[in-house]
Design a protein around this motif. Structure first.
Motif, PDB file in Angstrom:
ATOM      1  N   PHE A 251     -26.329 -12.613  58.655  1.00 48.46           N
ATOM      2  CA  PHE A 251     -25.925 -11.943  57.416  1.00 48.46           C
ATOM      3  C   PHE A 251     -24.902 -12.808  56.670  1.00 48.46           C
ATOM      4  CE2 PHE A 251     -23.498  -9.000  54.798  1.00 48.46           C
ATOM      5  CZ  PHE A 251     -24.496  -8.194  54.260  1.00 48.46           C
ATOM      6  N   ALA A 252     -23.947 -13.380  57.421  1.00 47.13           N
ATOM      7  CA  ALA A 252     -22.925 -14.229  56.803  1.00 47.13           C
ATOM      8  C   ALA A 252     -23.522 -15.534  56.287  1.00 47.13           C
ATOM      9  CB  ALA A 252     -21.815 -14.519  57.807  1.00 47.13           C
ATOM     10  N   VAL A 253     -24.521 -16.074  57.003  1.00 49.50           N
ATOM     11  CA  VAL A 253     -25.182 -17.313  56.576  1.00 49.50           C
ATOM     12  C   VAL A 253     -25.845 -17.138  55.213  1.00 49.50           C
ATOM     13  CG1 VAL A 253     -27.176 -18.814  57.034  1.00 49.50           C
ATOM     14  CG2 VAL A 253     -25.537 -18.331  58.852  1.00 49.50           C
ATOM     15  N   PHE A 254     -26.393 -15.955  54.947  1.00 52.92           N
ATOM     16  CA  PHE A 254     -27.145 -15.747  53.705  1.00 52.92           C
ATOM     17  C   PHE A 254     -26.361 -14.982  52.636  1.00 52.92           C
ATOM     18  CE2 PHE A 254     -30.491 -16.828  56.659  1.00 52.92           C
ATOM     19  CZ  PHE A 254     -31.334 -17.622  55.888  1.00 52.92           C
ATOM     20  N   THR A 255     -25.081 -14.683  52.910  1.00 52.71           N
ATOM     21  CA  THR A 255     -24.233 -14.048  51.893  1.00 52.71           C
ATOM     22  C   THR A 255     -22.920 -14.805  51.679  1.00 52.71           C
ATOM     23  OG1 THR A 255     -23.156 -12.606  53.526  1.00 52.71           O
ATOM     24  CG2 THR A 255     -25.129 -11.741  52.414  1.00 52.71           C
ATOM     25  N   GLY A 256     -22.478 -15.566  52.685  1.00 57.60           N
ATOM     26  CA  GLY A 256     -21.219 -16.292  52.571  1.00 57.60           C
ATOM     27  C   GLY A 256     -19.995 -15.428  52.840  1.00 57.60           C
ATOM     28  N   LEU A 257     -20.174 -14.188  53.286  1.00 60.35           N
ATOM     29  CA  LEU A 257     -19.042 -13.302  53.523  1.00 60.35           C
ATOM     30  C   LEU A 257     -18.248 -13.734  54.764  1.00 60.35           C
ATOM     31  CD1 LEU A 257     -20.539 -11.489  51.447  1.00 60.35           C
ATOM     32  CD2 LEU A 257     -19.754  -9.521  52.777  1.00 60.35           C
ATOM     33  N   SER A 258     -16.962 -13.544  54.719  1.00 60.40           N
ATOM     34  CA  SER A 258     -16.100 -13.809  55.871  1.00 60.40           C
ATOM     35  C   SER A 258     -16.177 -12.615  56.821  1.00 60.40           C
ATOM     36  CB  SER A 258     -14.655 -14.005  55.420  1.00 60.40           C
ATOM     37  OG  SER A 258     -14.150 -12.789  54.869  1.00 60.40           O
ATOM     38  N   TYR A 259     -15.610 -12.796  58.017  1.00 60.11           N
ATOM     39  CA  TYR A 259     -15.624 -11.723  59.016  1.00 60.11           C
ATOM     40  C   TYR A 259     -14.964 -10.449  58.473  1.00 60.11           C
ATOM     41  CZ  TYR A 259     -14.140  -9.047  63.122  1.00 60.11           C
ATOM     42  OH  TYR A 259     -13.903  -8.032  64.018  1.00 60.11           O
ATOM     43  N   ILE A 260     -13.768 -10.578  57.882  1.00 61.44           N
ATOM     44  CA  ILE A 260     -13.040  -9.404  57.425  1.00 61.44           C
ATOM     45  C   ILE A 260     -13.735  -8.737  56.244  1.00 61.44           C
ATOM     46  CG2 ILE A 260     -11.505 -10.687  55.866  1.00 61.44           C
ATOM     47  CD1 ILE A 260     -10.636  -7.588  58.059  1.00 61.44           C
ATOM     48  N   GLY A 276     -33.443  -4.827  39.134  1.00 56.93           N
ATOM     49  CA  GLY A 276     -33.720  -4.280  40.463  1.00 56.93           C
ATOM     50  C   GLY A 276     -33.098  -5.060  41.608  1.00 56.93           C
ATOM     51  N   SER A 277     -32.532  -6.227  41.323  1.00 64.45           N
ATOM     52  CA  SER A 277     -31.886  -7.007  42.384  1.00 64.45           C
ATOM     53  C   SER A 277     -30.581  -6.331  42.805  1.00 64.45           C
ATOM     54  CB  SER A 277     -31.614  -8.438  41.905  1.00 64.45           C
ATOM     55  OG  SER A 277     -30.748  -8.424  40.766  1.00 64.45           O
ATOM     56  N   GLN A 278     -30.217  -6.549  44.070  1.00 60.30           N
ATOM     57  CA  GLN A 278     -29.002  -5.939  44.579  1.00 60.30           C
ATOM     58  C   GLN A 278     -27.929  -7.000  44.835  1.00 60.30           C
ATOM     59  OE1 GLN A 278     -31.034  -3.387  47.764  1.00 60.30           O
ATOM     60  NE2 GLN A 278     -29.561  -1.948  46.907  1.00 60.30           N
ATOM     61  N   TRP A 279     -26.704  -6.632  44.497  1.00 56.81           N
ATOM     62  CA  TRP A 279     -25.586  -7.567  44.567  1.00 56.81           C
ATOM     63  C   TRP A 279     -24.404  -6.951  45.309  1.00 56.81           C
ATOM     64  CZ3 TRP A 279     -25.366 -12.347  41.686  1.00 56.81           C
ATOM     65  CH2 TRP A 279     -26.534 -12.603  40.934  1.00 56.81           C
ATOM     66  N   ILE A 280     -23.683  -7.797  46.036  1.00 60.77           N
ATOM     67  CA  ILE A 280     -22.393  -7.385  46.577  1.00 60.77           C
ATOM     68  C   ILE A 280     -21.347  -7.835  45.565  1.00 60.77           C
ATOM     69  CG2 ILE A 280     -20.687  -7.664  48.415  1.00 60.77           C
ATOM     70  CD1 ILE A 280     -22.964  -8.281  50.328  1.00 60.77           C
ATOM     71  N   ILE A 281     -20.578  -6.888  45.042  1.00 63.83           N
ATOM     72  CA  ILE A 281     -19.528  -7.190  44.068  1.00 63.83           C
ATOM     73  C   ILE A 281     -18.230  -6.587  44.579  1.00 63.83           C
ATOM     74  CG2 ILE A 281     -18.747  -6.910  41.690  1.00 63.83           C
ATOM     75  CD1 ILE A 281     -21.670  -6.645  40.858  1.00 63.83           C
ATOM     76  N   SER A 282     -17.268  -7.441  44.884  1.00 63.41           N
ATOM     77  CA  SER A 282     -16.021  -6.951  45.470  1.00 63.41           C
ATOM     78  C   SER A 282     -14.917  -7.987  45.309  1.00 63.41           C
ATOM     79  CB  SER A 282     -16.246  -6.616  46.951  1.00 63.41           C
ATOM     80  OG  SER A 282     -15.111  -5.982  47.500  1.00 63.41           O
ATOM     81  N   LYS A 283     -13.807  -7.762  46.025  1.00 59.00           N
ATOM     82  CA  LYS A 283     -12.695  -8.705  46.061  1.00 59.00           C
ATOM     83  C   LYS A 283     -12.484  -9.157  47.498  1.00 59.00           C
ATOM     84  CE  LYS A 283      -9.924  -6.762  42.261  1.00 59.00           C
ATOM     85  NZ  LYS A 283      -9.810  -7.946  41.402  1.00 59.00           N
ATOM     86  N   ARG A 284     -12.172 -10.423  47.689  1.00 58.37           N
ATOM     87  CA  ARG A 284     -11.867 -10.929  49.030  1.00 58.37           C
ATOM     88  C   ARG A 284     -10.533 -10.358  49.489  1.00 58.37           C
ATOM     89  NH1 ARG A 284     -11.954 -16.419  51.184  1.00 58.37           N
ATOM     90  NH2 ARG A 284     -12.252 -15.119  53.017  1.00 58.37           N
ATOM     91  N   ARG A 347     -20.196 -19.133  57.117  1.00 63.83           N
ATOM     92  CA  ARG A 347     -19.732 -19.241  55.726  1.00 63.83           C
ATOM     93  C   ARG A 347     -19.899 -20.671  55.211  1.00 63.83           C
ATOM     94  NH1 ARG A 347     -16.638 -16.445  51.960  1.00 63.83           N
ATOM     95  NH2 ARG A 347     -14.786 -17.505  51.165  1.00 63.83           N
ATOM     96  N   HIS A 348     -19.599 -21.642  56.051  1.00 67.68           N
ATOM     97  CA  HIS A 348     -19.791 -23.042  55.673  1.00 67.68           C
ATOM     98  C   HIS A 348     -21.277 -23.367  55.525  1.00 67.68           C
ATOM     99  CE1 HIS A 348     -15.672 -24.541  55.983  1.00 67.68           C
ATOM    100  NE2 HIS A 348     -15.524 -23.719  57.005  1.00 67.68           N
ATOM    101  N   THR A 349     -22.093 -22.783  56.385  1.00 70.83           N
ATOM    102  CA  THR A 349     -23.541 -23.015  56.316  1.00 70.83           C
ATOM    103  C   THR A 349     -24.112 -22.447  55.027  1.00 70.83           C
ATOM    104  OG1 THR A 349     -23.672 -22.909  58.741  1.00 70.83           O
ATOM    105  CG2 THR A 349     -25.728 -22.666  57.528  1.00 70.83           C
ATOM    106  N   PHE A 350     -23.601 -21.293  54.607  1.00 69.04           N
ATOM    107  CA  PHE A 350     -24.016 -20.709  53.331  1.00 69.04           C
ATOM    108  C   PHE A 350     -23.695 -21.662  52.188  1.00 69.04           C
ATOM    109  CE2 PHE A 350     -22.716 -18.362  49.505  1.00 69.04           C
ATOM    110  CZ  PHE A 350     -23.889 -17.692  49.206  1.00 69.04           C
ATOM    111  N   ALA A 351     -22.477 -22.237  52.208  1.00 64.01           N
ATOM    112  CA  ALA A 351     -22.062 -23.136  51.129  1.00 64.01           C
ATOM    113  C   ALA A 351     -22.873 -24.421  51.130  1.00 64.01           C
ATOM    114  CB  ALA A 351     -20.573 -23.459  51.272  1.00 64.01           C
ATOM    115  N   SER A 352     -23.114 -24.980  52.312  1.00 63.18           N
ATOM    116  CA  SER A 352     -23.757 -26.291  52.408  1.00 63.18           C
ATOM    117  C   SER A 352     -25.273 -26.223  52.391  1.00 63.18           C
ATOM    118  CB  SER A 352     -23.299 -26.997  53.694  1.00 63.18           C
ATOM    119  OG  SER A 352     -21.903 -27.141  53.710  1.00 63.18           O
ATOM    120  N   LEU A 353     -25.837 -25.473  53.335  1.00 58.13           N
ATOM    121  CA  LEU A 353     -27.277 -25.497  53.559  1.00 58.13           C
ATOM    122  C   LEU A 353     -28.041 -24.532  52.661  1.00 58.13           C
ATOM    123  CD1 LEU A 353     -29.461 -26.744  55.409  1.00 58.13           C
ATOM    124  CD2 LEU A 353     -29.131 -24.807  56.950  1.00 58.13           C
ATOM    125  N   ILE A 354     -27.525 -23.330  52.513  1.00 59.85           N
ATOM    126  CA  ILE A 354     -28.269 -22.285  51.785  1.00 59.85           C
ATOM    127  C   ILE A 354     -28.157 -22.436  50.277  1.00 59.85           C
ATOM    128  CG2 ILE A 354     -28.559 -19.780  51.503  1.00 59.85           C
ATOM    129  CD1 ILE A 354     -29.299 -20.892  54.286  1.00 59.85           C
TER     130      ILE A 354
END
Length: 408
Positions: A251-260, A276-284, A347-354
């Motif tokens: 889930f983190a690999v394909f969203t980039g979210l941190s553990y917390i 119709g697309s779904q988005w996560i919209i929040s604050k870190r 999270r790094h994999t999301f930034a680099s690979l995905i």
């Protein structure tokens, strides 16, 4: 007029104790000011050399008392030199306080560090996380340990703080505490924040950190390769806890979210766009920076898998971080992945690979990760060799025939 320092050690012979010993006293004289103090040790008057201010003979007791007197004498002279760098005149009382680490009317380092930490604790959940608050506490404990064990003081006045103290403290962190360059650097940042507050408040007029340069190291962030990620996704753990750890990592690999931020994720933070697309919209939680990321098919499937199983409107079931990491590394070992796996690697994999390797602009990646600065994203994003080769093929096609090498 040049000030003159005189230090005298003597026995308090008029108050002989039942043991027959007398208290060893010290007297500091600076110009016309004087301050007395007790060394909190007792000595035999019969073996005391009044002129030298030391014990005579080579008995174990005499040597121990003389060592303590010499240690105190060295501290007094050292503090005197430090105070002279700050003030035109030095009074004996201030020198005694600086030598003994007594706060009195002087602003001291640990006292201000505690005050800063108390303020940060009150802001937990507002602009500081619990983990960040605990880091400040750990940094305070390390500095307190250094002042007590190495300087033999209860605290140190800001006006007696010098660059040599900071260098010694850094040495203590690296050698005695065996902290890494990164951890030592973070602790120095928090210490420097305390010092800067003192400068801003007019307690001191110069920053002792000036001229000090800690070690630096190149920050190397690891991410999974495509081959490693494929192995990880295709793994089939049998233990329930490892299955959950795997799902959270993916889930983190394909969203980039941190553990917390995964732990805090609620259904209210998932928004549906007009298409119709779904988005996560929040604050870190860590930085308070807005982030938004579109949910791809894989994270959507994971959300549906755990729908209704969590509580308080939370999207995912999140065990403690140690449990998650234990499960991830058990899976990685079976897959032949030698890297130490953590949620942060996802999270790094999301930034680099995905994202970046698939042509997503770094500005967009930065927004999805919730970074304040592009520089932070640049440290996360690592281009794969395949991506570099692919880009060079495209470049080769674009410039073909545009340049000609003329023979010399």
């Amino acid at each position: 007029m040049k000030s003159e320092l005189k230090v005298l050690f003597y026995l308090k012979k008029n108050e002989t104790k039942k043991s027959g010993l007398s208290a060893v006293m010290g007297r500091i004289g600076v110009d016309r000011t004087m301050a007395q103090f007790s060394l909190k040790i007792d000595a035999d008057a019969k073996l005391w050399d009044t002129k030298a201010g030391r014990m005579t003979g080579k008995s174990k007791q005499a040597l121990a008392i003389n060592r303590e007197i010499n240690r105190v004498n060295l501290i007094i002279h050292t503090r005197y030199k430090e105070l002279k760098e700050i003030h035109l005149t030095v009074e004996a009382k201030d020198l005694k306080n600086a030598s003994q680490g007594i706060a009195c009317s002087q602003a001291t380092v640990l006292d201000h560090f505690r005050t800063m930490n108390e303020t940060i604790c009150q802001r937990v959940g507002i602009d500081y996380s619990r983990a960040a608050s605990e880091q400040y506490i750990h940094a305070y404990n390390a500095l307190e340990s250094f002042i007590h064990k190495k300087l033999k003081l209860s605290d140190i006045p800001f006006r007696a703080l010098t660059c040599s103290h900071i260098e010694d403290y850094y040495q203590y962190l690296r050698v005695d505490k065996k902290f890494s360059i990164g951890t030592s650097g973070i602790y120095l940042i928090y210490f420097r924040k305390v010092v800067r507050n003192a400068v801003n408040q007019g307690i001191i007029y110069r920053e002792p950190f000036s001229g000090f340069e800690p070690e630096t190291m190149e920050i190397v962030h690891k991410s999974l390769t495509r081959e490693e990620l494929d192995k990880f996704i295709s793994s089939e753990p049998r233990v329930t806890q490892q299955k959950l750890s795997k799902d959270l990592f993916i889930f983190a690999v394909f969203t980039g979210l941190s553990y917390i931020d995964m732990k805090n994720l609620t259904y209210d933070q998932i928004k549906t766009a007009e298409d119709g697309s779904q988005w996560i919209i929040s604050k870190r939680q860590k930085t308070g920076v807005d982030y938004r990321v579109r949910l791809l098919d894989i994270p959507l499937a994971i959300i549906e898998k755990y729908r209704g199983e969590s509580i308080d409107g939370k999207v995912l079931i999140i065990p403690n971080k140690m449990t998650v990491h234990s499960g991830l590394n058990a899976i990685a070992k079976r897959c032949g992945i030698t890297k130490k796996i953590s949620v942060h690697i996802a999270r790094h994999t999301f930034a680099s690979l995905i994202t970046l390797s698939e042509g997503v602009p770094i500005e967009t990646v930065s927004r999805m990760l919730g970074h304040k600065f592009i520089k932070t994203t640049q440290r996360y994003a690592e281009l794969s060799l395949d991506k570099i080769a692919e880009d060079m093929i495209i470049l080769s096609g674009r410039i073909a025939g545009k340049f000609t090498l003329t023979e010399l």
